[in-house]
Design an enzyme around this catalytic site. Structure first.
Site, PDB file in Angstrom:
ATOM      1  N   LYS A  21      -7.892   1.450  -2.467  1.00 35.75           N
ATOM      2  CA  LYS A  21      -7.116   1.264  -0.891  1.00 35.75           C
ATOM      3  C   LYS A  21      -7.351   2.321   0.068  1.00 35.75           C
ATOM      4  CE  LYS A  21      -4.967  -1.475   2.122  1.00 35.75           C
ATOM      5  NZ  LYS A  21      -3.924  -2.068   2.262  1.00 35.75           N
ATOM      6  N   THR A  59       1.012  -1.239   0.035  1.00 24.64           N
ATOM      7  CA  THR A  59      -0.190   0.086   0.283  1.00 24.64           C
ATOM      8  C   THR A  59       0.768   1.313   0.012  1.00 24.64           C
ATOM      9  OG1 THR A  59      -1.947  -0.993   1.266  1.00 24.64           O
ATOM     10  CG2 THR A  59      -1.776   1.392   1.326  1.00 24.64           C
ATOM     11  N   LYS A  76       0.503   5.059   8.466  1.00 24.25           N
ATOM     12  CA  LYS A  76       1.159   5.174   7.233  1.00 24.25           C
ATOM     13  C   LYS A  76       0.207   5.444   6.177  1.00 24.25           C
ATOM     14  CE  LYS A  76       2.106   2.298   4.265  1.00 24.25           C
ATOM     15  NZ  LYS A  76       2.073   1.043   3.719  1.00 24.25           N
TER      16      LYS A  76
END
Lengths: 295, 295
Positions: A171, A96, A239
């Site tokens: 995502k 990701t 993150k």
């Protein structure tokens, strides 16, 4: 059968690579910490010395590492995939990372004929182990179809969502839902606890109704039991949320609820609890309002 | 078979009363607007002149009206249930009202031997019509068991959640989830739209994963189609959220995400859109960030 390279044998990558080996793919591995490849080597995988070597030996190379700079190093750095890759290579980045960086990487790799798919996953380490990940794929449709037999080993719900970067964007949207649904779970359970409700009876009712969510069913239940070990680690969602907030800002979109969740997770990082699961957000409410969910 | 009184033939009450009649219960009705009882009268229901009369004629009286003061008038006002009720009467209040007021009403009614159950519902007018409501019941367990055959006609998931007021408290917890999950849906879909994703492909992926929720599946889909008519009306969730925030404050619990949802719904009331469904929260994001979900 495709010869598959695999780079990044972490908590996600290791079980994914194992599933591909079991499914009969010939595999070439690379990992910074070489010892992590030992078990797979015994199962028949070849271990290469550099990402460039992996790229030279394979039809498809999967990368799944932590952050954007890690992917950049593997793709474009010294002894990287661009250096060793051939014109028919497909790279599938399942990390990701930034959707914008993804698009730039795709453009650079295309100069040598290499195709890059972005294919981040959802479903955690358990999904990786069981081969039940959700996989959202952006990039060239023909390359996606070539890789489909690989995706079908790794996951259950596999969708081509659009051009390069789209997988990463979906995502991001997914992580917004995970973060904000956790606020909902924590505020609801906090009020239930503060007012003395039977938490199991309460969960039993609300899970099935219009307030229901994956987060409530899976992580709400863990909160009630006092289980705060990670399904998904706070420092990892942080993150992702930094990427989300950066992307939203570039698109001039205020997302105040996501920002609030990010701040609450930051509070937990500040108290050294960033390696707990996202459901540990309940601790923020416990501290704000001076109560304990358990006991 | 129990003789059932029914007070409040609104959008929820009317189909619920109809289902009880169809199931064979003898029924006595009261409604402020008497004309609303006409259809049920033709089906065999008796129409009484006051709540006191209903109470005198029945074993169980169901009330389902808008707000705490309405319930207070019906229970304790002139010609109310306390005045006309007998010592074996069970009152089932299925409105969503203050849990604290509920406990007071229960204490007052108990002086005459009348038992009060709080049994708010979730599932909307469609659940009321289909008899698939979720029913969360607080109060005396024996009274709950007496009323179970009634609940089983009205709903599917029926749970006794604890003493008087508990049903209302669980409903508050449910409304927190509904309100905050809607923030999650709107922020996620706004980012998807702003970054040009294919919204149907995006929904298809995220609904099934760790970001999934009832709100996403049912109301997110409506947002993408531009359908903002109410499944649940903003001005009604606002009434509930005022109760939630008041209850949280009394319990010294900050619930910032719920407060944010409440403020965004208030913005829609300010623009005269309080009769749209809760999914119209997307309009707040459209205005904040100058975009349109459709077109």
């Amino acid at each position: 059968m495709l010869r598959v390279g695999f780079i990044g044998l972490g908590i996600m990558g290791l079980p994914m690579a194992k599933n591909l080996l079991k499914a009969g793919f010939e595999m070439v591995l690379f990992n910074r910490t070489r010892s992590k490849a030992a078990a797979l080597q015994e199962m028949g995988a070849v271990v290469a010395n550099t990402p460039a070597d992996v790229a030279g030996l394979c039809d498809v190379v999967i990368t799944i590492v932590t952050d954007t700079p890690d992917v950049e190093t593997i793709l474009l750095g010294e002894n990287g995939i661009l250096e060793g890759g051939h014109s028919k290579l497909i790279v599938v980045d399942m990390s990701t990372i930034s959707p914008i960086a993804t698009q730039k990487f795709a453009t650079t790799l295309a100069e040598k004929g290499i195709k890059l798919l972005d294919a981040p996953v959802s479903g955690g380490d358990i999904g990786a182990q069981k081969g039940t990940l959700t996989i959202m794929v952006g990039g060239d449709k023909a390359a996606y179809e070539t890789c489909l037999p690989i995706f079908q080993v790794l996951g259950k719900r596999i969708t081509h969502v659009g051009p390069s970067g789209s997988g990463q964007m979906v995502k991001m949207c997914n992580q917004i839902l995970c973060a904000v649904n956790m606020l909902a779970v924590c505020e609801s359970l906090s009020l239930a606890k503060k007012t003395g409700l039977d938490l199991e009876a309460m969960l039993n009712v609300v899970i099935a109704g219009a307030g229901g969510s994956w987060a409530l069913e899976n992580l709400g239940t863990k909160i009630v039991k006092g289980e705060l070990e990670p399904a998904f680690m706070i420092k990892l969602i942080q993150k992702d949320l930094r990427l989300v907030l950066e992307t939203a800002q570039k698109n001039q979109l205020p997302i105040p609820a996501t920002a609030l969740a990010h701040q609450f997770f930051a509070a937990l990082e500040a108290t050294g609890e960033g390696e707990l699961g996202t459901q540990a957000m309940i601790k923020v409410y416990e501290r704000l309002a001076n109560f304990k969910m358990n006991g």
